[in-house]
Design an enzyme around this catalytic site. Structure first.
Site, PDB file in Angstrom:
ATOM      1  N   HIS A   1       0.855  -1.186   0.000  1.00  0.00           N
ATOM      2  CA  HIS A   1       0.000   0.000   0.000  1.00  0.00           C
ATOM      3  C   HIS A   1       0.888   1.233   0.000  1.00  0.00           C
ATOM      4  CE1 HIS A   1       0.592  -0.717   4.439  1.00  0.00           C
ATOM      5  NE2 HIS A   1       0.907   0.561   4.352  1.00  0.00           N
TER       6      HIS A   1
HETATM    7  P1  TYD Z   1      -1.724  -4.083   7.702  1.00  0.00           P
HETATM    8  O1  TYD Z   1      -2.000  -2.718   7.147  1.00  0.00           O
HETATM    9  O2  TYD Z   1      -2.223  -5.251   6.913  1.00  0.00           O
HETATM   10  O3  TYD Z   1      -0.173  -4.268   7.991  1.00  0.00           O
HETATM   11  P2  TYD Z   1       1.080  -4.185   6.974  1.00  0.00           P
HETATM   12  O4  TYD Z   1       1.206  -2.747   6.569  1.00  0.00           O
HETATM   13  O5  TYD Z   1       2.257  -4.634   7.789  1.00  0.00           O
HETATM   14  O6  TYD Z   1       0.813  -5.114   5.820  1.00  0.00           O
HETATM   15  O7  TYD Z   1      -2.361  -4.131   9.160  1.00  0.00           O
HETATM   16  C1  TYD Z   1      -2.743  -5.341   9.790  1.00  0.00           C
HETATM   17  C2  TYD Z   1      -3.988  -5.089  10.619  1.00  0.00           C
HETATM   18  O8  TYD Z   1      -3.724  -4.236  11.715  1.00  0.00           O
HETATM   19  C3  TYD Z   1      -5.123  -4.454   9.822  1.00  0.00           C
HETATM   20  O9  TYD Z   1      -6.321  -5.066  10.222  1.00  0.00           O
HETATM   21  C4  TYD Z   1      -5.129  -3.032  10.263  1.00  0.00           C
HETATM   22  C5  TYD Z   1      -4.591  -3.096  11.676  1.00  0.00           C
HETATM   23  N1  TYD Z   1      -3.802  -1.926  12.088  1.00  0.00           N
HETATM   24  C6  TYD Z   1      -4.240  -1.164  13.157  1.00  0.00           C
HETATM   25  O10 TYD Z   1      -5.302  -1.416  13.754  1.00  0.00           O
HETATM   26  N2  TYD Z   1      -3.490  -0.100  13.542  1.00  0.00           N
HETATM   27  C7  TYD Z   1      -2.330   0.221  12.928  1.00  0.00           C
HETATM   28  O11 TYD Z   1      -1.656   1.195  13.323  1.00  0.00           O
HETATM   29  C8  TYD Z   1      -1.885  -0.587  11.797  1.00  0.00           C
HETATM   30  C9  TYD Z   1      -0.606  -0.271  11.073  1.00  0.00           C
HETATM   31  C10 TYD Z   1      -2.661  -1.651  11.428  1.00  0.00           C
END
Ligand code: TYD
Length: 142
Positions: free
Chosen positions: A56
């Site tokens: 992303h």
């Molecule tokens: P995700 O965006 O998939 O992580 P990455 O960028 O490492 O691929 O996030 C995993 C899960 O955690 C998703 O359900 C969103 C949640 N999340 C939060 O609740 N707070 C946060 O600060 C972050 C980064 C993710």
């Protein structure tokens, strides 16, 4: 200290280490070591072998990434070129500014990636579709 400017809004830095015969300590202060006010810190750990994360971009979020234990590779992409940064010591930090696609991979077993961020979690700041990201990066979409 700046180690390598990767893109105009992405750079590898060294964290200043306070070390003595007891061990080492790195301190991160808002608007000093990191160029923004810190609103959130999160940790990625327990990653399973072969996983890739991220995929992303953010519209406005700024981040400062430190692999505090182990190593991982962060790919950043501005829509034209893709660069990879290896984070393999807490003494290195990767600054990622807004508008860059990122992917994380090659987490070593037990790696802990700390992410220091300029804002609280906000799903509306995410661009999760790569084609949409490219269109935004080219100025074809908002
Ligand atoms: P995700 O965006 O998939 O992580 P990455 O960028 O490492 O691929 O996030 C995993 C899960 O955690 C998703 O359900 C969103 C949640 N999340 C939060 O609740 N707070 C946060 O600060 C972050 C980064 C993710």
């Amino acid at each position: 200290m700046l180690l390598k400017q990767i893109l105009p809004n992405c750079a590898l830095h060294s964290n200043r280490v306070n070390g003595d015969n007891r061990g080492s300590l790195i301190a991160i202060e808002a608007e000093r070591e990191v160029p923004f006010k810190i609103e959130r810190v999160y940790f990625v750990y327990d990653t399973q072998p072969g996983v890739e994360r991220g995929f992303h971009a953010h519209r406005s979020l700024e981040q400062w990434l430190i692999c505090v234990t182990g190593s991982c590779v962060i790919a950043v992409d501005d829509g034209r070129t893709r660069h990879e940064a290896v984070l393999d010591t807490p003494e290195k930090a990767l600054y990622i500014g807004p508008g860059l696609w990122r992917e994380m991979h090659d987490f070593s077993p037990g790696a802990v990636l700390a992410v220091i961020a300029s804002a609280r979690f906000d799903e509306s700041d995410y661009i999760r579709d790569y084609d949409r990201f490219l269109a935004i990066a080219r100025g074809e979409q908002t």
